[in-house]
Design an enzyme around this catalytic site. Structure first.
Site: not given
Ligand code: ADP
Ligand code: ADP
Ligand code: ZN
Length: 218
Positions: A168, A85, A124, A10, A157
């Site tokens: 998550r 969300r 990431r 996203k 992160r």
């Protein structure tokens, strides 16, 4: 609005779209991480939820989003990334922007299977300065650990740790995925395949937006 599980791409696509059309990307995760970094009261409260991979309470997120949407640059439109969300947040958003005679034009759901999400999230890297996204294998920076765009430092992160990622994904399936049906019912939903290179996904995204966005004039 871009809808999808963590790691679906996203943020990557929202940034490409932002640069192509000149309309701002509004990412609730980026707004929250900025508040955490600045150690505002809101940031301190939010961080305990983010560290556990759970959703931050609606009132905090809605406050950040309302402030951001009210800024001058969002008057031409905006790309929502990571917000809403939940169906509750979607309803709050509709009221918030509806009061100004605005509604979402389009919601694009980006579909990526779980095993690929885990690969993407574990590699990431994010720029501490400009929030640009990299991947150690799929989208490596020219110099390891350094942002191509601004020279900022790349970091991993904390909530991208394996256990938090599992939480998550669970939160996504339980609370966020129902938005697909919600926006389907309203009639503004398209779904695209999120596998393939970012270029390939971008082409599908532009196809789904079908003339809604016009390239920024040079
Ligand atoms: P990703 O891009 O991997 O989906 P985000 O940066 O969007 O992750 O979100 C990171 C964390 O910030 C979430 O796990 C959650 O704790 C919090 N968060 C982000 N957006 C929202 C939101 N709209 N509502 C509640 N919490 C949010
Ligand atoms: P989200 O915002 O949905 O959580 P990101 O845009 O941050 O997802 O992407 C998650 C990770 O996957 C990042 O490291 C990013 O560089 C990488 N990525 C994004 N799009 C693709 C793609 N099409 N193929 C491979 N990796 C991708
Ligand atoms: Zn950077």
């Amino acid at each position: 609005m871009l809808l999808g599980p963590p790691g679906a791409g996203k943020g990557t696509q929202a940034r490409i779209l932002r640069d192509r059309c000149g309309i701002p990307q509004i990412a609730s995760g980026d707004l929250l991480r900025a508040a955490v970094m600045e150690k505002t009261a809101l940031g301190v409260e939010a961080s305990s939820y983010m560290d556990r991979g759970q959703l931050v309470p609606d009132d905090l997120v809605l406050r950040l989003i309302a402030e951001r949407i009210a800024r001058e640059d969002a008057r031409v439109g905006f790309i929502l990334d990571g917000f809403p969300r939940s169906v509750k947040q979607a309803e709050a958003l509709a009221l918030m922007i509806g009061a100004q005679g605005v509604a979402l034009d389009k919601v694009v759901a980006v579909n990526v299977p779980d095993e690929e999400l885990v690969k993407r999230i574990s590699g990431r890297r994010t720029c501490a300065k400009c929030q640009a996204m990299y991947h150690v294998v799929f989208e490596p920076p020219r110099v390891a650990g350094v942002c191509d765009k601004c020279g900022g430092e790349l970091y991993q992160r904390e909530d991208d740790a394996e256990e938090t990622v599992r939480e998550r994904l669970k939160v996504y399936a339980e609370t966020t995925r129902p938005l697909i049906e919600h926006y389907g019912r309203i009639g503004i939903l398209s779904q695209i395949d999120g596998l393939g290179t970012p270029d390939e996904v971008e082409r599908r995204l532009l196809g789904a937006l079908d003339g809604l966005v016009r390239a920024k004039r040079a």
